[in-house]
Design a protein around this motif. Structure first.
Motif, mmCIF file in Angstrom:
data_model
loop_
_atom_site.group_PDB
_atom_site.id
_atom_site.type_symbol
_atom_site.label_atom_id
_atom_site.label_comp_id
_atom_site.label_asym_id
_atom_site.label_seq_id
_atom_site.Cartn_x
_atom_site.Cartn_y
_atom_site.Cartn_z
ATOM 1 N N GLY A 64 0.823 -1.208 0.000
ATOM 2 C CA GLY A 64 0.000 0.000 0.000
ATOM 3 C C GLY A 64 0.856 1.255 0.000
ATOM 4 N N SER A 65 0.220 2.418 0.196
ATOM 5 C CA SER A 65 0.941 3.690 0.076
ATOM 6 C C SER A 65 1.554 4.188 1.381
ATOM 7 C CB SER A 65 0.005 4.811 -0.388
ATOM 8 O OG SER A 65 -1.046 4.369 -1.152
ATOM 9 N N GLY A 107 6.904 -3.491 3.096
ATOM 10 C CA GLY A 107 6.756 -4.567 2.104
ATOM 11 C C GLY A 107 7.723 -4.370 0.936
ATOM 12 N N ILE A 108 7.844 -3.108 0.483
ATOM 13 C CA ILE A 108 8.743 -2.816 -0.650
ATOM 14 C C ILE A 108 10.193 -3.094 -0.234
ATOM 15 C CG2 ILE A 108 9.603 -0.998 -2.188
ATOM 16 C CD1 ILE A 108 6.783 0.332 -1.888
ATOM 17 N N ALA A 109 10.551 -2.651 0.979
ATOM 18 C CA ALA A 109 11.927 -2.863 1.450
ATOM 19 C C ALA A 109 12.218 -4.358 1.618
ATOM 20 C CB ALA A 109 12.140 -2.118 2.761
ATOM 21 N N ALA A 110 11.241 -5.113 2.113
ATOM 22 C CA ALA A 110 11.437 -6.569 2.276
ATOM 23 C C ALA A 110 11.653 -7.209 0.910
ATOM 24 C CB ALA A 110 10.234 -7.187 2.990
ATOM 25 N N THR A 170 8.456 -10.064 -6.790
ATOM 26 C CA THR A 170 7.833 -8.990 -7.573
ATOM 27 C C THR A 170 7.015 -8.095 -6.639
ATOM 28 O OG1 THR A 170 7.659 -10.473 -9.449
ATOM 29 C CG2 THR A 170 6.253 -8.515 -9.508
ATOM 30 N N ILE A 171 7.119 -6.801 -6.845
ATOM 31 C CA ILE A 171 6.312 -5.849 -6.053
ATOM 32 C C ILE A 171 5.020 -5.561 -6.820
ATOM 33 C CG2 ILE A 171 6.185 -3.455 -5.227
ATOM 34 C CD1 ILE A 171 9.294 -3.627 -4.899
ATOM 35 N N PHE A 172 3.902 -5.643 -6.128
ATOM 36 C CA PHE A 172 2.604 -5.221 -6.676
ATOM 37 C C PHE A 172 2.194 -3.988 -5.891
ATOM 38 C CE2 PHE A 172 1.258 -8.787 -9.372
ATOM 39 C CZ PHE A 172 2.256 -9.713 -9.048
ATOM 40 N N PHE A 173 2.098 -2.855 -6.553
ATOM 41 C CA PHE A 173 1.760 -1.635 -5.817
ATOM 42 C C PHE A 173 0.237 -1.464 -5.770
ATOM 43 C CE2 PHE A 173 1.418 2.957 -5.096
ATOM 44 C CZ PHE A 173 2.071 2.986 -3.877
ATOM 45 N N ALA A 174 -0.328 -1.661 -4.584
ATOM 46 C CA ALA A 174 -1.781 -1.624 -4.442
ATOM 47 C C ALA A 174 -2.273 -0.252 -3.989
ATOM 48 C CB ALA A 174 -2.209 -2.686 -3.429
ATOM 49 N N GLU A 202 0.130 9.065 -5.525
ATOM 50 C CA GLU A 202 0.093 10.454 -5.043
ATOM 51 C C GLU A 202 -0.094 10.516 -3.507
ATOM 52 O OE1 GLU A 202 -2.003 8.979 -7.054
ATOM 53 O OE2 GLU A 202 -4.084 9.377 -6.519
ATOM 54 N N LYS A 203 -0.420 9.383 -2.896
ATOM 55 C CA LYS A 203 -0.655 9.406 -1.446
ATOM 56 C C LYS A 203 0.464 8.756 -0.653
ATOM 57 C CE LYS A 203 -5.246 9.927 -0.123
ATOM 58 N NZ LYS A 203 -6.224 9.331 0.760
ATOM 59 N N MET A 204 1.565 8.400 -1.359
ATOM 60 C CA MET A 204 2.629 7.662 -0.679
ATOM 61 C C MET A 204 3.238 8.448 0.485
ATOM 62 S SD MET A 204 4.946 5.425 -3.208
ATOM 63 C CE MET A 204 4.948 6.498 -4.589
ATOM 64 N N SER A 205 3.498 7.752 1.592
ATOM 65 C CA SER A 205 4.207 8.394 2.706
ATOM 66 C C SER A 205 5.656 8.624 2.250
ATOM 67 C CB SER A 205 4.179 7.485 3.938
ATOM 68 O OG SER A 205 4.992 6.348 3.719
ATOM 69 N N PRO A 206 6.372 9.577 2.865
ATOM 70 C CA PRO A 206 7.757 9.850 2.430
ATOM 71 C C PRO A 206 8.620 8.583 2.465
ATOM 72 C CG PRO A 206 6.996 11.529 3.971
ATOM 73 C CD PRO A 206 5.914 10.505 3.916
#
Ligand code: NPW
Ligand code: ADP
Ligand code: K
Length: 507
Positions: free
Chosen positions: A59-60, A67-70, A82-86, A90-94
């Motif tokens: 998620g964002s 999850g992305i870092a893992a 593979t990363i699935f961006f759900a 525009e709402k991603m935390s820094p």
């Protein structure tokens, strides 16, 4: 003893560690994602497949960042991930943004597809403690996709919480991921142990990621649970001692055709280590109880006419009193309950079952009582005592019990799958031991005996309530191990007490 935290408390611990202690947020995130990568590698090894495909659904928020870092760590270690961006870009935390840019720089595969079926392991990093409203739309579709892959055999590892679970109540916020395991950070979130959240979390693994321990004290956590570490609280036995050292329990229980409840309570008190147990029960139970439990002293009364002044005079001779299991609700039982609650004794009193049913029709007896009391209602009994329906109770248990405890000055053990204990302190105990095999007649009677046995050995009532509830569940777990969830009976729980205590004390 371990703390269980709410979402707000977990966030405050993060913030304290970042802002007050000075550990950067990305450092915490790196440690969190390392634990996820390690857990994923372990699951991958257990699958024993020639090739394992891993999907990280992210998620964002910072949960997505984990999850992305893992995924990036697993990629760098040679895994097919593979990363699935759900989420919404525009709402991603820094921190999530930073992680996505690192993953892109390292060419970690990122898919726009939504089909997860080809993946053996799915890392669920859609929502963590930041979920604050029901899940709808695309997010709902992602959760459905994760669950459908799981139904087709994929293993699901949830990051911090299964997405869709309310971190505090364990309620499903519209829809939720059903994980095989949940790796949670620092402290177990309350929603992971309460149902239905606990069913979605699978095996809960709590990993240290470097939160400052001072944060917990600063914030003031209030939910606790016991673990095997708390076995050490068990009252000591002394070489130089006699039965008086370990106290005398009075069990006021049983009625015609209800001898079993009295037996279970009395034997549990003995099994817990009480020096002597006296059973106060109707004459019609004499033969059966004498045969079942020759170790107990019997004081019987004519079935319909107990000598209340004699009972009243004796109450001070004990170190703990149980009132109610199988007592029935006739006039004789009512008179007994009135007499005991109206007495001026300062001995711990444990009221259960018919003792509570009688009180629910005579609440003024409880409000006027000055006896130090713990009540052990299951949800139906609590409903009779408070006038709230069971659904309402389940949704507002802590608040209802806090009000009740304050109003009546008792300790309340609200028995359920996750029994909660509310006393006059700030701390709320949530029990995690026990199992569905204990949903069998007589289990609750045993709990009263365990608590009374501990009180008889001079343990303060609130501590006896917590340790008693925990050990009762542990005995249930031992019984389930011996006999299985379907077949275990209350007698098996009773017989598991010595097995458990032997293991604890001879360790
Ligand atoms: N430094 C730290 O803090 C550390 C945190 N850590 C990790 O971070 C996690 C907490 O991260 P978090 O606070 O960013 O919240 P998170 O769970 O990602 O959700 C927020 C996102 O979800 C969205 N959203 C919410 N509900 C929604 C809904 N129903 N439907 C749709 N959207 C919804 C919300 O959107 P918005 O409300 O802004 O619209 C926002 O985008 C924590 O569990 C742990 O894993 C660790 O790395 C250790 C260090
Ligand atoms: N599914 C379950 N998981 C854990 N503990 C359970 C479960 N079902 C029942 N128990 C425990 O078993 C006991 C049942 O008590 P109670 O309902 O008073 O039984 P009884 O009236 O038959 O003695 C309680 O301590 C409760 O917490
Ligand atoms: K999650």
């Amino acid at each position: 003893m371990e703390y269980l935290v709410t979402g707000r408390q977990a966030k405050a611990i993060d913030t304290y560690t970042i802002e007050h202690t000075g550990i950067p947020s990305l450092v915490l995130m790196e440690r969190a994602s390392l634990t996820i990568a390690e857990e994923t590698a372990q699951v991958a090894a257990q699958l024993k497949l020639p090739a394992v495909r891993i999907a990280a659904v992210c998620g964002s928020g910072n949960n997505g960042g984990d999850g992305i870092a893992a995924a990036r760590i697993l990629h760098s270690r040679g895994y097919d991930v593979t990363i699935f961006f759900a989420g919404l870009r525009e709402k991603m935390s820094p921190d999530c943004q930073k992680q996505l840019s690192i993953a892109e720089n390292l060419s970690v595969p990122i898919s726009n597809d939504t089909d997860l079926d080809a993946y053996n392991i799915i890392i669920d990093a859609i929502f963590g403690i930041g979920l604050d409203r029901p899940v709808t739309g695309t997010y709902k579709d992602w959760i459905t996709a994760v669950n459908s892959a799981s139904e087709n055999g994929s293993k699901v590892i949830a990051v911090d919480t299964p997405s869709g679970i309310h971190t505090d109540s364990g309620q499903i916020m519209g829809t939720a991921v059903h994980a095989d395991r949940t790796v949670t950070f620092g402290y177990i979130k309350k929603g992971l142990v309460l149902y239905p959240g606990a069913s979605c979390a699978g095996k809960v693994i709590c990993r240290d990621i470097g939160f400052d321990p001072a944060a917990a004290e600063y914030i003031g956590l209030q939910y606790i649970t016991y673990t095997k570490e708390d076995y050490k609280r068990l009252p000591k036995r002394y070489a130089d001692s006699h039965k008086g050292t370990y106290g005398h329990v009075l069990v006021i229980a049983g009625s015609k055709n209800m001898a079993g409840a009295a037996y279970f309570s009395a034997l549990a008190a003995y099994r817990m280590g009480a020096g002597l147990v006296t059973l106060y029960t109707p004459e019609s139970n004499r033969c059966i109880l004498q045969q079942l439990l020759p170790e107990a002293v019997l004081k019987t009364y004519p079935d319909t006419a107990p000598d209340l002044s004699a009972l009243s005079d004796q109450l001070n001779n004990y170190q703990a009193i149980i009132l109610g299991p199988g007592l029935g609700q006739n006039a004789a039982s009512e008179n007994i309950v009135r007499t005991v609650t109206a007495s001026d004794i300062k001995i711990p009193l444990i009221i259960d079952a018919d003792g509570l049913n009688i009180l629910s029709k005579n609440m003024e007896w409880l409000s006027k009582s000055t006896v130090p009391t713990v009540i052990t209602p299951h949800m139906k009994e609590l409903s009779r005592l408070t006038g709230h329906n069971i659904q309402y109770l389940k949704e507002n248990l802590v608040q209802v019990c806090e009000t009740f405890t304050r109003e009546y000055g008792v300790i309340c053990i609200a028995k359920d799958t996750r029994t909660m204990i509310i006393d006059n302190s700030e701390t709320i105990y949530i029990n995690l031991s026990g199992n569905n095999g204990m949903a069998t007649g007589g289990s609750g009677d045993i709990l009263t005996g365990i608590i009374a046995g501990l009180c008889a050995q001079h343990m303060p009532l609130s501590e006896a309530a917590r340790l008693g509830v925990y050990l009762h569940g542990c005995a249930g777990d031992t019984a389930a191990f011996n006999k299985g969830f379907h077949s275990m009976t209350a007698s098996d729980v009773l017989n598991a007490i010595p097995e458990l205590l032997k293991e604890i004390t001879l360790d």
